[in-house]
Design a protein around this motif. Structure first.
Motif, PDB file in Angstrom:
ATOM      1  N   PHE A   7       0.883  -1.172   0.000  1.00 14.19           N
ATOM      2  CA  PHE A   7       0.000   0.000   0.000  1.00 14.19           C
ATOM      3  C   PHE A   7       0.921   1.222   0.000  1.00 14.19           C
ATOM      4  O   PHE A   7       1.649   1.470   0.953  1.00 14.19           O
ATOM      5  N   ASP A   8       0.913   1.983  -1.098  1.00 13.95           N
ATOM      6  CA  ASP A   8       1.801   3.137  -1.211  1.00 13.95           C
ATOM      7  C   ASP A   8       1.061   4.422  -0.865  1.00 13.95           C
ATOM      8  O   ASP A   8       0.039   4.745  -1.469  1.00 13.95           O
ATOM      9  N   THR A   9       1.605   5.155   0.104  1.00 13.25           N
ATOM     10  CA  THR A   9       0.981   6.409   0.533  1.00 13.25           C
ATOM     11  C   THR A   9       1.884   7.615   0.270  1.00 13.25           C
ATOM     12  O   THR A   9       1.790   8.635   0.944  1.00 13.25           O
ATOM     13  N   THR A  10       2.751   7.489  -0.747  1.00 13.61           N
ATOM     14  CA  THR A  10       3.616   8.615  -1.127  1.00 13.61           C
ATOM     15  C   THR A  10       2.799   9.856  -1.460  1.00 13.61           C
ATOM     16  O   THR A  10       3.185  10.979  -1.123  1.00 13.61           O
ATOM     17  N   LEU A  11       1.659   9.673  -2.122  1.00 11.78           N
ATOM     18  CA  LEU A  11       0.853  10.806  -2.570  1.00 11.78           C
ATOM     19  C   LEU A  11      -0.049  11.368  -1.482  1.00 11.78           C
ATOM     20  O   LEU A  11      -0.697  12.395  -1.693  1.00 11.78           O
ATOM     21  N   ARG A  12      -0.100  10.724  -0.326  1.00  6.92           N
ATOM     22  CA  ARG A  12      -0.885  11.244   0.783  1.00  6.92           C
ATOM     23  C   ARG A  12       0.024  11.568   1.970  1.00  6.92           C
ATOM     24  O   ARG A  12       0.358  12.722   2.211  1.00  6.92           O
ATOM     25  N   ASP A  13       0.517  10.566   2.667  1.00  8.89           N
ATOM     26  CA  ASP A  13       1.381  10.823   3.820  1.00  8.89           C
ATOM     27  C   ASP A  13       2.708  11.427   3.373  1.00  8.89           C
ATOM     28  O   ASP A  13       3.223  12.368   3.988  1.00  8.89           O
ATOM     29  N   GLY A  14       3.269  10.916   2.296  1.00  4.37           N
ATOM     30  CA  GLY A  14       4.531  11.448   1.803  1.00  4.37           C
ATOM     31  C   GLY A  14       4.426  12.879   1.339  1.00  4.37           C
ATOM     32  O   GLY A  14       5.349  13.689   1.540  1.00  4.37           O
ATOM     33  N   GLU A  15       3.310  13.233   0.740  1.00  9.45           N
ATOM     34  CA  GLU A  15       3.146  14.571   0.179  1.00  9.45           C
ATOM     35  C   GLU A  15       2.834  15.616   1.253  1.00  9.45           C
ATOM     36  O   GLU A  15       2.797  16.806   0.972  1.00  9.45           O
ATOM     37  N   GLN A  16       2.643  15.171   2.501  1.00  6.15           N
ATOM     38  CA  GLN A  16       2.398  16.108   3.597  1.00  6.15           C
ATOM     39  C   GLN A  16       3.681  16.768   4.093  1.00  6.15           C
ATOM     40  O   GLN A  16       3.635  17.673   4.921  1.00  6.15           O
ATOM     41  N   VAL A  17       4.833  16.318   3.611  1.00  9.80           N
ATOM     42  CA  VAL A  17       6.108  16.886   4.050  1.00  9.80           C
ATOM     43  C   VAL A  17       6.197  18.343   3.599  1.00  9.80           C
ATOM     44  O   VAL A  17       5.942  18.649   2.432  1.00  9.80           O
ATOM     45  N   PRO A  18       6.557  19.266   4.477  1.00 11.25           N
ATOM     46  CA  PRO A  18       6.696  20.672   4.070  1.00 11.25           C
ATOM     47  C   PRO A  18       7.658  20.824   2.902  1.00 11.25           C
ATOM     48  O   PRO A  18       8.763  20.283   2.910  1.00 11.25           O
ATOM     49  N   GLY A  19       7.216  21.533   1.877  1.00  9.75           N
ATOM     50  CA  GLY A  19       8.049  21.785   0.714  1.00  9.75           C
ATOM     51  C   GLY A  19       8.014  20.695  -0.333  1.00  9.75           C
ATOM     52  O   GLY A  19       8.642  20.827  -1.386  1.00  9.75           O
ATOM     53  N   ALA A  20       7.284  19.606  -0.078  1.00 10.79           N
ATOM     54  CA  ALA A  20       7.290  18.473  -1.012  1.00 10.79           C
ATOM     55  C   ALA A  20       5.967  18.324  -1.751  1.00 10.79           C
ATOM     56  O   ALA A  20       5.701  17.289  -2.335  1.00 10.79           O
ATOM     57  N   SER A  21       5.110  19.333  -1.716  1.00  8.32           N
ATOM     58  CA  SER A  21       3.788  19.208  -2.329  1.00  8.32           C
ATOM     59  C   SER A  21       3.895  19.071  -3.840  1.00  8.32           C
ATOM     60  O   SER A  21       4.772  19.640  -4.485  1.00  8.32           O
ATOM     61  N   LEU A  22       2.975  18.294  -4.400  1.00 11.29           N
ATOM     62  CA  LEU A  22       2.926  18.036  -5.837  1.00 11.29           C
ATOM     63  C   LEU A  22       1.664  18.649  -6.415  1.00 11.29           C
ATOM     64  O   LEU A  22       0.608  18.655  -5.771  1.00 11.29           O
ATOM     65  N   THR A 263      12.668  -4.034 -10.687  1.00 11.07           N
ATOM     66  CA  THR A 263      13.525  -3.282 -11.615  1.00 11.07           C
ATOM     67  C   THR A 263      13.012  -1.864 -11.845  1.00 11.07           C
ATOM     68  O   THR A 263      13.726  -1.039 -12.429  1.00 11.07           O
ATOM     69  N   GLN A 264      11.799  -1.564 -11.369  1.00 12.71           N
ATOM     70  CA  GLN A 264      11.243  -0.220 -11.483  1.00 12.71           C
ATOM     71  C   GLN A 264      11.506   0.627 -10.237  1.00 12.71           C
ATOM     72  O   GLN A 264      11.121   1.798 -10.189  1.00 12.71           O
ATOM     73  N   ILE A 265      12.155   0.064  -9.229  1.00 16.03           N
ATOM     74  CA  ILE A 265      12.337   0.779  -7.960  1.00 16.03           C
ATOM     75  C   ILE A 265      13.160   2.042  -8.148  1.00 16.03           C
ATOM     76  O   ILE A 265      12.780   3.129  -7.677  1.00 16.03           O
ATOM     77  N   TYR A 266      14.301   1.948  -8.809  1.00 15.28           N
ATOM     78  CA  TYR A 266      15.192   3.108  -8.907  1.00 15.28           C
ATOM     79  C   TYR A 266      14.561   4.229  -9.717  1.00 15.28           C
ATOM     80  O   TYR A 266      14.645   5.410  -9.334  1.00 15.28           O
ATOM     81  N   ALA A 267      13.904   3.883 -10.814  1.00 26.81           N
ATOM     82  CA  ALA A 267      13.246   4.905 -11.629  1.00 26.81           C
ATOM     83  C   ALA A 267      12.168   5.623 -10.823  1.00 26.81           C
ATOM     84  O   ALA A 267      12.006   6.852 -10.934  1.00 26.81           O
ATOM     85  N   THR A 268      11.438   4.877 -10.012  1.00 24.61           N
ATOM     86  CA  THR A 268      10.391   5.486  -9.179  1.00 24.61           C
ATOM     87  C   THR A 268      11.005   6.383  -8.121  1.00 24.61           C
ATOM     88  O   THR A 268      10.506   7.479  -7.845  1.00 24.61           O
ATOM     89  N   SER A 269      12.104   5.931  -7.528  1.00 27.70           N
ATOM     90  CA  SER A 269      12.808   6.738  -6.527  1.00 27.70           C
ATOM     91  C   SER A 269      13.275   8.060  -7.118  1.00 27.70           C
ATOM     92  O   SER A 269      13.099   9.128  -6.501  1.00 27.70           O
ATOM     93  N   LEU A 270      13.865   8.014  -8.310  1.00 27.47           N
ATOM     94  CA  LEU A 270      14.350   9.240  -8.948  1.00 27.47           C
ATOM     95  C   LEU A 270      13.197  10.191  -9.263  1.00 27.47           C
ATOM     96  O   LEU A 270      13.320  11.408  -9.085  1.00 27.47           O
ATOM     97  N   LEU A 271      12.079   9.651  -9.734  1.00 30.75           N
ATOM     98  CA  LEU A 271      10.928  10.494 -10.075  1.00 30.75           C
ATOM     99  C   LEU A 271      10.412  11.224  -8.839  1.00 30.75           C
ATOM    100  O   LEU A 271      10.183  12.446  -8.879  1.00 30.75           O
ATOM    101  N   VAL A 272      10.235  10.499  -7.741  1.00 24.19           N
ATOM    102  CA  VAL A 272       9.737  11.120  -6.507  1.00 24.19           C
ATOM    103  C   VAL A 272      10.754  12.121  -5.975  1.00 24.19           C
ATOM    104  O   VAL A 272      10.392  13.223  -5.541  1.00 24.19           O
ATOM    105  N   ARG A 273      12.020  11.770  -6.025  1.00 19.96           N
ATOM    106  CA  ARG A 273      13.070  12.689  -5.582  1.00 19.96           C
ATOM    107  C   ARG A 273      13.014  14.000  -6.342  1.00 19.96           C
ATOM    108  O   ARG A 273      13.063  15.096  -5.757  1.00 19.96           O
ATOM    109  N   ASP A 274      12.913  13.915  -7.658  1.00 22.92           N
ATOM    110  CA  ASP A 274      12.960  15.113  -8.488  1.00 22.92           C
ATOM    111  C   ASP A 274      11.688  15.948  -8.363  1.00 22.92           C
ATOM    112  O   ASP A 274      11.760  17.182  -8.257  1.00 22.92           O
ATOM    113  N   LEU A 275      10.522  15.305  -8.373  1.00 23.90           N
ATOM    114  CA  LEU A 275       9.269  16.063  -8.317  1.00 23.90           C
ATOM    115  C   LEU A 275       9.036  16.669  -6.937  1.00 23.90           C
ATOM    116  O   LEU A 275       8.466  17.757  -6.821  1.00 23.90           O
ATOM    117  N   MET A 276       9.466  15.981  -5.892  1.00 25.64           N
ATOM    118  CA  MET A 276       9.293  16.510  -4.534  1.00 25.64           C
ATOM    119  C   MET A 276      10.463  17.395  -4.098  1.00 25.64           C
ATOM    120  O   MET A 276      10.413  17.993  -3.033  1.00 25.64           O
TER     121      MET A 276
END
Length: 508
Positions: A7-22, A263-276
């Motif tokens: 269950f991925d909550t990057t877009l809810r709990d993760g996006e609550q981080v100050p300065g990381a809004s998408l 094999t999609q882990i690193y690409a996903t990590s980079l995307l979240v890193r860059d957008l947030m």
């Protein structure tokens, strides 16, 4: 093996981080990548929090196929209705309700009795059940809740229609042994637990979110809630990549598996890193830039003889191209010889003396600048000066940001005896400044990685930049109290290395 849902909550709990809004488009982009990654559930936001978040959740429900799409609701009818409407277009919708169970929350947050809170939760589940079949119920602050009351609540909400019961360590209070015991006791105690999936949601305040999540899996949990790169409130959430790879590598111990396409882990990590705009620490497990890097001479020698001497998994397992041998003063002759051979410089048994001269010069350079890059090795072997001439020299710069989020920059460089000034735009001030530099240099390069760090508000910002040019990399770093200035200086030093390596300014 048991299947454990991610269950991925990057877009809810993760996006609550100050300065990381998408924004909405960025959320949709991340959601599509999460579907490629193979997560089972995407928590797309908090639909009742704002019209923008409602629209983002609804767009994800309309466009993203594969995972269950859910959003968070408090145990109030208006929140539940908002989630139901937002996730309705999804092929697999879910309503996620949260309500505290600890005496701390009941006394100081809700000011209600245990029975009143339990009744609120049951009523909320019954109301939601008329709007959606799949209902998840979270007993917030479960790790500090009375165990008997927690079990009574879980039993009651399952009877009311909950299909998933989530047991959160909301404030990161649990420790693995205690947490695993709590989950196993709860599964053994609640009589109707077989009618629902048991989930956990762990925070990292004491640095144990991943360990607690894995302890819960061992104890029988069938869903774990986590985020990419471990982003989230305060110290963050359990890290998806760490949980998934631990289960994959130690499936024999956990007797469990996930459906993640690793094999999609690193690409996903980079995307979240860059957008947030949230850098990943270099020594972060699985996705940090040092996760598959070897610096010690003993480790390098062992790795080159047999990878599994010092790597339990292959970088390709998570979508990283290859391991990295980092040459420093601690690197041995084996690592140096290996890297030189990759660059086309070989030394046979009759050239021991020549190789020793190269090795001595290598150590002198490594002592002075810590890391020795490929371009340094070329100059060491050819006996050219290692000091890089400053073909590009910063004279001045200005940066501004607008409310829309776009930044503008003007950079003035000294280039081969003349002064050139250009402007640039970007998503932030650093990118705008580097784009202005690119307009001056006109080099066919690209930024492979940029990392910034600081020890405090008034201390220097440390910036590391890796610049790509065809199949070559040029790495540099700089420090300054102004992070934009440090970024420009590090970038220029990498470009100066490039032109020095190629014998002069490059135009393509």
């Amino acid at each position: 093996m048991r299947k454990v849902d991610i269950f991925d909550t990057t877009l809810r709990d993760g996006e609550q981080v100050p300065g990381a809004s998408l924004n909405r488009d960025e959320k949709i982009q991340v959601a599509h990548q999460l579907a490629e990654l193979g997560v089972d559930v995407i928590e797309a936001g908090f639909a009742a929090s704002s019209p923008g978040d409602f629209a983002a959740v609804k767009n994800i429900a309309e466009q993203v196929e594969g995972p269950v799409i859910t959003a968070l609701a408090r145990a109030v009818e208006s929140d539940i209705v908002a989630v139901a409407e937002a996730v309705k277009p999804a092929k697999r919708p879910r309503i996620h309700i949260v309500l505290g169970t600890s005496d701390t929350h009941l006394k100081h947050k809700f000011r209600k009795s245990r029975q009143q809170i339990m009744d609120m939760g049951v009523d909320a589940v019954k109301f939601a059940k008329d709007l959606c079949e799949d209902i998840e119920y979270s007993t917030e602050d479960a790790s500090r809740s009375d165990f008997d009351y927690l079990c009574e609540t879980v039993e009651a909400v399952i009877d009311a229609g909950a299909t998933v019961v989530n047991i959160p360590d909301t404030v990161g209070y649990a420790v693995p042994e205690q947490w695993g015991n709590l989950i196993s006791r709860l599964i053994a105690t609640v009589p109707n637990i077989g009618k629902a999936k048991v989930s956990v949601h762990c925070h990292n305040d004491l640095g144990m979110a991943t360990a607690n999540s894995l302890a819960a899996i061992k104890a029988g949990a069938t869903q774990v809630e986590c985020t990419i790169n471990g982003v989230g409130e305060r110290a963050g959430n359990a890290s998806l990549e760490e949980i998934v790879m631990a289960v994959k590598m130690r499936g024999d111990f956990y007797d469990a598996r996930t459906g993640i396409e690793t094999t999609q882990i690193y690409a996903t990590s980079l995307l979240v890193r860059d957008l947030m705009h949230m850098p990943v620490q270099r020594n972060k497990a699985i996705v940090g830039s040092n996760a598959f890097a070897h610096s010690s001479g003993i480790h390098q020698d062992g790795f080159l003889k047999h990878r599994e001497n010092y790597e339990i998994m292959s970088p390709s397992d998570v979508g990283i191209e290859k391991s990295d041998i980092v040459l420093t003063a601690r690197s041995g002759r084996h690592a140096l010889r290996h890297r030189l051979e990759l660059l086309g410089y070989t030394y046979d048994e009759n050239q021991k003396e020549e190789f020793e001269k190269v090795h001595v010069r290598f150590l002198n350079v490594a002592d002075r600048q810590k890391e020795v890059a490929d371009e340094d090795l070329h100059r060491i072997v050819t006996d050219m000066p290692v000091e890089v001439p400053e073909q590009y020299l910063l004279e001045d710069f200005r940066v501004t940001s607008s409310h829309s989020g776009q930044a503008d920059a003007s950079v003035r460089l000294h280039v081969s005896g003349e002064t050139i000034e250009e402007g640039g735009v970007g998503d932030n001030q650093i990118l705008a400044a580097l784009n202005a530099v690119d307009r001056i240099t006109k080099l066919p390069t690209y930024v492979k990685d940029i990392q910034t760090s600081s020890n405090g508000r008034d201390s220097a910002h440390h910036v590391q930049v890796s610049v790509g040019f065809h199949d070559q990399s040029f790495n540099s770093h700089a420090s300054d109290t102004d992070v934009v200035k440090a970024s420009i200086q590090a970038y220029l030093h990498s470009l100066n290395q490039l032109v020095a390596r190629h014998g002069g300014l490059i135009v393509e």
